[in-house]
Design a protein around this motif. Structure first.
Motif, PDB file in Angstrom:
ATOM      1  N   HIS A   5      -5.792  -1.028   8.700  1.00 36.24           N
ATOM      2  CA  HIS A   5      -5.217  -2.376   8.658  1.00 36.24           C
ATOM      3  C   HIS A   5      -5.504  -3.135   9.957  1.00 36.24           C
ATOM      4  O   HIS A   5      -4.621  -3.724  10.572  1.00 36.24           O
ATOM      5  CB  HIS A   5      -3.713  -2.313   8.385  1.00 36.24           C
ATOM      6  N   ILE A   6      -6.781  -3.116  10.363  1.00 42.23           N
ATOM      7  CA  ILE A   6      -7.224  -3.777  11.589  1.00 42.23           C
ATOM      8  C   ILE A   6      -7.667  -5.199  11.267  1.00 42.23           C
ATOM      9  O   ILE A   6      -8.388  -5.436  10.297  1.00 42.23           O
ATOM     10  CB  ILE A   6      -8.393  -2.998  12.215  1.00 42.23           C
ATOM     11  N   LYS A   7      -7.236  -6.163  12.108  1.00 38.00           N
ATOM     12  CA  LYS A   7      -7.674  -7.540  11.881  1.00 38.00           C
ATOM     13  C   LYS A   7      -8.728  -8.012  12.883  1.00 38.00           C
ATOM     14  O   LYS A   7      -9.455  -8.956  12.606  1.00 38.00           O
ATOM     15  CB  LYS A   7      -6.496  -8.508  11.862  1.00 38.00           C
ATOM     16  N   PHE A  17     -10.486  -1.823  22.082  1.00 34.34           N
ATOM     17  CA  PHE A  17      -9.226  -2.329  21.558  1.00 34.34           C
ATOM     18  C   PHE A  17      -9.318  -2.581  20.061  1.00 34.34           C
ATOM     19  O   PHE A  17     -10.373  -2.943  19.544  1.00 34.34           O
ATOM     20  CB  PHE A  17      -8.864  -3.673  22.213  1.00 34.34           C
ATOM     21  N   VAL A  18      -8.197  -2.426  19.382  1.00 32.85           N
ATOM     22  CA  VAL A  18      -8.034  -2.964  18.034  1.00 32.85           C
ATOM     23  C   VAL A  18      -6.695  -3.677  17.968  1.00 32.85           C
ATOM     24  O   VAL A  18      -5.737  -3.311  18.655  1.00 32.85           O
ATOM     25  CB  VAL A  18      -8.086  -1.878  16.930  1.00 32.85           C
ATOM     26  N   ASP A  23       0.159  -6.754  14.212  1.00 38.06           N
ATOM     27  CA  ASP A  23       0.115  -7.302  15.574  1.00 38.06           C
ATOM     28  C   ASP A  23       0.312  -6.279  16.685  1.00 38.06           C
ATOM     29  O   ASP A  23       0.704  -6.627  17.800  1.00 38.06           O
ATOM     30  CB  ASP A  23       1.117  -8.452  15.739  1.00 38.06           C
ATOM     31  N   LYS A  24       0.022  -5.014  16.425  1.00 35.53           N
ATOM     32  CA  LYS A  24       0.000  -4.037  17.508  1.00 35.53           C
ATOM     33  C   LYS A  24      -1.387  -4.055  18.167  1.00 35.53           C
ATOM     34  O   LYS A  24      -2.408  -4.156  17.485  1.00 35.53           O
ATOM     35  CB  LYS A  24       0.296  -2.637  16.977  1.00 35.53           C
ATOM     36  N   ASP A  60       1.583 -11.985  19.402  1.00 35.14           N
ATOM     37  CA  ASP A  60       0.565 -12.501  18.477  1.00 35.14           C
ATOM     38  C   ASP A  60      -0.794 -12.643  19.168  1.00 35.14           C
ATOM     39  O   ASP A  60      -1.370 -13.726  19.234  1.00 35.14           O
ATOM     40  CB  ASP A  60       1.012 -13.835  17.880  1.00 35.14           C
ATOM     41  N   ILE A  61      -1.286 -11.515  19.688  1.00 34.14           N
ATOM     42  CA  ILE A  61      -2.603 -11.489  20.331  1.00 34.14           C
ATOM     43  C   ILE A  61      -3.685 -11.667  19.269  1.00 34.14           C
ATOM     44  O   ILE A  61      -3.713 -10.953  18.261  1.00 34.14           O
ATOM     45  CB  ILE A  61      -2.817 -10.169  21.088  1.00 34.14           C
ATOM     46  N   ILE A  62      -4.577 -12.638  19.482  1.00 37.09           N
ATOM     47  CA  ILE A  62      -5.638 -12.908  18.508  1.00 37.09           C
ATOM     48  C   ILE A  62      -7.024 -12.540  19.035  1.00 37.09           C
ATOM     49  O   ILE A  62      -7.975 -12.444  18.258  1.00 37.09           O
ATOM     50  CB  ILE A  62      -5.631 -14.382  18.062  1.00 37.09           C
ATOM     51  N   GLN A  63      -7.158 -12.352  20.355  1.00 35.17           N
ATOM     52  CA  GLN A  63      -8.448 -11.971  20.938  1.00 35.17           C
ATOM     53  C   GLN A  63      -8.187 -11.137  22.175  1.00 35.17           C
ATOM     54  O   GLN A  63      -7.283 -11.439  22.960  1.00 35.17           O
ATOM     55  CB  GLN A  63      -9.257 -13.222  21.313  1.00 35.17           C
TER      56      GLN A  63
END
Length: 212
Positions: A5-7, A17-18, A23-24, A60-63
């Motif tokens: 379940h990696i985004k 990193f993943v 949101d982990k 909510d880390i997106i990058q």
């Protein structure tokens, strides 16, 4: 690696990193300068399996991206968090801004690294980030690039400098000031950017804001 379940994913030179759908932020790899963001882990330890960066939970880390020994993380609201090596100014903090209780010092009392993620309050809201080996880039939502870190190879885009840059500094020169920069990338000793040219009215407004 057993993580589902990696985004999105990210890497540094020797750490990875993943970000999961819940949101982990998980990290593994080399950690000799705290670049894995795991305070309390022995400095220099190899992180052999994915560990959660607890200090980034709920943000909510997106990058997330790294250099050789440092890391930047970007939230959906545009905040930038930094951690890792300090002595080449990779993490964008002046000495007096460092949270010393969260830093690792050497035998001479000099700050070696900061393993705890720390929000850079000297940046406006950003839309993308990038790390070179020892320098960093962040692009504001208005399309202006900020750079900091190791300066000898001219990768900061700030001209000929005598010293490393310890705090985010605008790249606002003839080549970029009329552009909304959308993308930045980097190698070990260079940087690239790409953007969309602004119309004259928007350019004039942004120039006035910059002068203010």
């Amino acid at each position: 690696i057993g993580v589902k379940h990696i985004k999105t994913i990210g890497t540094g030179e020797s750490h990875s990193f993943v970000i999961t759908q819940d949101d982990k932020v998980l990290v593994w790899g080399l950690n000799q300068y705290g670049q894995c963001g795991l305070p309390g882990v022995e400095d220099g330890a190899m992180i052999e399996t994915p560990h959660e960066i607890v200090e980034l939970s709920g943000k909510d880390i997106i990058q997330i991206t790294g250099g050789e020994h440092h890391t930047l993380a970007l939230t959906s609201s545009g905040d930038v968090y930094v951690f890792g090596r300090y002595d080449m100014k990779e993490i964008g903090l002046k000495k007096e801004q460092l949270p010393l209780d969260d830093c690792v010092v050497d035998n001479h009392g000099n700050v070696r690294c900061m393993p705890t993620p720390f929000k850079l309050t000297t940046l406006p809201a950003c839309k993308t980030i990038s790390c070179g080996s020892h320098h960093s880039l962040a692009v504001s939502k208005s399309g202006i690039v900020f750079s900091w870190g190791f300066a000898d190879t001219y990768a900061l885009g700030l001209g000929n400098l005598d010293d490393d840059i310890d705090t985010p500094t605008k790249i606002f020169n003839t080549a970029t000031k009329t552009y909304d920069i959308q993308l930045v990338g980097r190698g070990g000793q260079f940087s690239v950017s790409g953007g969309v040219q602004l119309n004259e009215q928007v350019t004039d407004k942004r120039l006035d804001e910059f002068e203010d």
